[in-house]
Design an enzyme around this catalytic site. Structure first.
Site, PDB file in Angstrom:
ATOM      1  N   ASP A  27       0.828  -1.202   0.000  1.00  0.00           N
ATOM      2  CA  ASP A  27       0.000   0.000   0.000  1.00  0.00           C
ATOM      3  C   ASP A  27       0.868   1.260   0.000  1.00  0.00           C
ATOM      4  OD1 ASP A  27      -2.008  -1.844   0.266  1.00  0.00           O
ATOM      5  OD2 ASP A  27      -2.261  -1.538   2.409  1.00  0.00           O
TER       6      ASP A  27
ATOM      7  N   GLU B 291       1.267  -6.425  -4.924  1.00  0.00           N
ATOM      8  CA  GLU B 291       0.956  -5.594  -6.085  1.00  0.00           C
ATOM      9  C   GLU B 291       2.163  -4.830  -6.605  1.00  0.00           C
ATOM     10  OE1 GLU B 291      -1.878  -1.711  -6.987  1.00  0.00           O
ATOM     11  OE2 GLU B 291      -2.697  -3.386  -5.839  1.00  0.00           O
TER      12      GLU B 291
END
Length: 377
Positions: free
Chosen positions: A20, A282
């Site tokens: 994040d 990610e």
């Protein structure tokens, strides 16, 4: 005439500080490199100390890191000019006191001459079909101090019908100038030409199996293990895989280097050095695609409903993964039991580089965000 720079507020609630916060910092830095001004609100900025040294002290011109306390201090809110763009990253919500302070600056129905900010909900990355359907759709705000405003869904993705992927303008030049041997020496890694594998993972079920295959193999492998959970997972696998420690001490076909936490730029370079990269989540998935080397993705597990299985399958479909790479992903991620196939590095490299070429033909995430905001502002 070029458009004047905009002021962006990006809100990041840290769940996994590698992913994040990593994405939000990369985005903030790239927007600033393109002349924008960014305030990055973070509820836990500790990882920036190693991820981006100097970030919280203002080392990157155009980026200011601010503490996202709950609630945000009124005197801080009163001292800040209102932004042109709001970004809620990964499902977090801008706090109501922040929205109320902005509304007071704007005045009733914009009577103070200020346009409302362009409000974006920057979503998680996926190759699933819903991403193209949902990208750039409006979401009316019905309640609270922002009632009547509109948020816009913005989905990163792998196809031209999505918001694209983060890619710095100078990335190809940096990679072209990379010297693997010099980089390894500078980081204290004794490399003698053997195969280099990098490991950034959670706790893959087949990790012990892979370590054993390398330790018993005919080709020498040097494994570079990222700090944190990957290091703990390797040490635990060696402890629990019967006879593996004896193999490591005896044949020495597998050597292991445990790395410290690396800044983002150095992590990119680590992936450029690897002959086979294992990445997770990610941010590192995107960096592995840009690196162009064979890689395996350890997707974030969602064991309560196994939703990550469909997400993994959609990515492998987009990647056009050959059968051996698809099978390796299934076993590595615990989707199916069984033995890991022998990595077919030439075939995997061809696949990854073809995917990278497709992505280079599409606009990157920052370019698309800037264009979208210009149209909606």
């Amino acid at each position: 005439m070029p458009a004047p720079p905009l002021l962006w507020d990006i809100f990041c609630q840290v769940v996994d500080n590698h992913g994040d916060l990593g994405v939000c910092w990369r985005l903030s830095r790239e927007l600033a490199a393109r002349g924008q001004q960014v305030r990055l609100w973070v509820d836990d900025a500790r990882a920036l100390a190693w991820m981006a040294p100097g970030a919280t002290e203002g080392a990157v011109p155009g980026v200011r890191v601010l503490p996202w306390a709950r609630p945000i201090a009124p005197d801080l809110l009163a001292s800040l000019p209102r932004a042109d763009v709001w970004v809620e990253a990964f499902g977090c919500e801008i706090p109501p006191e922040f929205i109320a302070a902005s509304a007071r600056q704007t005045g009733d129905k914009g009577q103070n001459g200020l346009k409302p900010p362009v409000w974006l909900n920057l979503e998680y990355l996926s190759a699933e079909a819903y991403v193209e359907r949902m990208h750039a759709l409006p979401s009316p705000v019905l309640h609270g101090p922002a009632a009547g405003a509109t948020k816009w869904f913005f989905y990163p993705g792998f196809t031209p019908a999505t918001g694209g992927l983060l890619r710095e303008a100078d990335l190809p030049a940096r990679q072209a100038a990379f010297d693997r041997a010099a980089w390894l020496r500078a980081h204290g890694i004794d490399w003698r030409g053997e195969r280099l594998a990098t490991l950034f993972c959670y706790e893959p079920p087949a990790l012990g199996q892979l370590l054993r295959a390398w330790a018993e193999g005919d080709e020498a492998t040097h494994l570079l293990v990222a700090a944190g959970r990957a290091t703990a997972a390797v040490r635990q696998a060696i402890q629990h895989e019967i006879g593996l420690q004896r193999l490591l001490d005896g044949r020495q076909q597998l050597s292991i280097s445990y790395l410290p936490h690396l800044p983002q730029t150095a992590y990119d370079e680590l992936l450029w050095a690897g002959d086979l990269n294992s990445v997770r989540g990610e941010d590192s998935l995107v960096r592995a695609l840009w690196a162009g080397a064979p890689f395996v993705w350890h997707i974030y597990p969602q064991p309560e409903d196994n939703a990550h299985h469909a997400k993994l399958e959609a990515f492998l479909d987009w990647l056009q993964a050959p059968a051996s790479l698809r099978q390796f992903h299934h076993v590595w991620n615990g989707v199916t039991p069984g033995a890991l196939p022998t990595p077919d590095l030439p075939a995997w490299r061809t696949c990854v580089q073809a995917a990278r070429a497709r992505l280079h033909g599409q606009d990157d995430l920052a370019t698309q965000l800037l264009g979208f905001v210009a149209r909606k502002g």
